[in-house]
Design an enzyme around this catalytic site. Sequence first.
Site, PDB file in Angstrom:
ATOM      1  N   ARG A  67      13.303  -3.200  -8.534  1.00  0.00           N
ATOM      2  CA  ARG A  67      11.846  -3.105  -8.670  1.00  0.00           C
ATOM      3  C   ARG A  67      11.439  -3.125 -10.138  1.00  0.00           C
ATOM      4  O   ARG A  67      12.137  -2.558 -10.989  1.00  0.00           O
ATOM      5  CB  ARG A  67      11.315  -1.795  -8.040  1.00  0.00           C
ATOM      6  N   PRO A  94       0.833  -1.212   0.000  1.00  0.00           N
ATOM      7  CA  PRO A  94       0.000   0.000   0.000  1.00  0.00           C
ATOM      8  C   PRO A  94       0.866   1.262   0.000  1.00  0.00           C
ATOM      9  O   PRO A  94       1.868   1.330   0.704  1.00  0.00           O
ATOM     10  CB  PRO A  94      -0.782  -0.112   1.309  1.00  0.00           C
ATOM     11  N   GLU A  95       0.488   2.219  -0.839  1.00  0.00           N
ATOM     12  CA  GLU A  95       1.209   3.488  -0.932  1.00  0.00           C
ATOM     13  C   GLU A  95       0.289   4.594  -0.419  1.00  0.00           C
ATOM     14  O   GLU A  95      -0.756   4.308   0.147  1.00  0.00           O
ATOM     15  CB  GLU A  95       1.624   3.726  -2.396  1.00  0.00           C
ATOM     16  N   LYS A 145       3.218   6.260   4.670  1.00  0.00           N
ATOM     17  CA  LYS A 145       2.407   5.055   4.498  1.00  0.00           C
ATOM     18  C   LYS A 145       1.922   4.511   5.839  1.00  0.00           C
ATOM     19  O   LYS A 145       1.547   3.349   5.959  1.00  0.00           O
ATOM     20  CB  LYS A 145       3.217   3.982   3.752  1.00  0.00           C
TER      21      LYS A 145
END
Length: 285
Positions: free
Chosen positions: A275, A2-3, A54
């Site tokens: 990433r 989650p961002e 976050k």
Amino acid sequence: MPELPEVETIRLQLDQKIKGLKITEVEVLNKKSFIGDFGEVRGVRVVGVRRRAKITIIELEGGVYLAIHLKLTGQLIYREKNQRLKTKDQKRGPYEVGELPNKFTRVIISFDNGGKLYFNDLRIFGWIKVIKDVREIGEDKLGPEANDEVSFSREYFKNILNKTKKPIKLVILDQEKLAGVGNIYANESLFDAGILPTRPSSSLSGEEIRKLRNSIIKILNDAIIHKGSSDNDEAYRQITGEKGTHQNYLLVYGKSGQRCPACGGSIKRIALGGRGTFYCENCQK
Ligand SMILES: [Zn+2]
């Protein structure tokens, strides 16, 4: 993971549900998931729910807070007393919520209206921490909020970018420089601004810096409107247990080999800083 938009969605929804309620019980089903003494929050009323980067922060009366980091697979699900499940909410994949508690429920917080907040976390990297000062979340290591037009000013952005030759994508992912942007929204913002993720930060022109800042703010705010992204491999759920909807609006993230929505070319994938990095070589320079 989650961002900013996902955690902001949870914050907004949770604030509406639990503000003013008193915590009556805290059940810790996995010791790794709860840090501190839950006796300090039992019987204490919720003032409101905040967010920094976050991290969700439940503010309680008397200067106590519950800081919550969802990490990779954390979920915060709120159920009213006697709430009935709809058939479509039944558990299918590992991230569907279904009946609660489920086998990934680590902490249960009960309130004086009979409602319960379930902290589910498949991989147990997330945590809930009792803190007395919000700075304990590592405030000194966090940059400005990436959707805050005031603290995330064009001047500030230009300053941090001019100082480094690191690839632009790695700089906007660095929480010490900018708080809240993770892999999904870094890819999306760079595509929207027409900038290659590998570009040395100090090579961006004033116009490109302006565009990228606008894209970051716009994409994050759009994702908040869409209640966050729950892509196929994402655990993130709203506090109702439903998925977000921004995965239906993604432009390049997770779309290698598919057509670019702007030029019809093929979207490429490379690894950058470990990433997955998605871009269009025609549209991004
Ligand atoms: Zn393109």
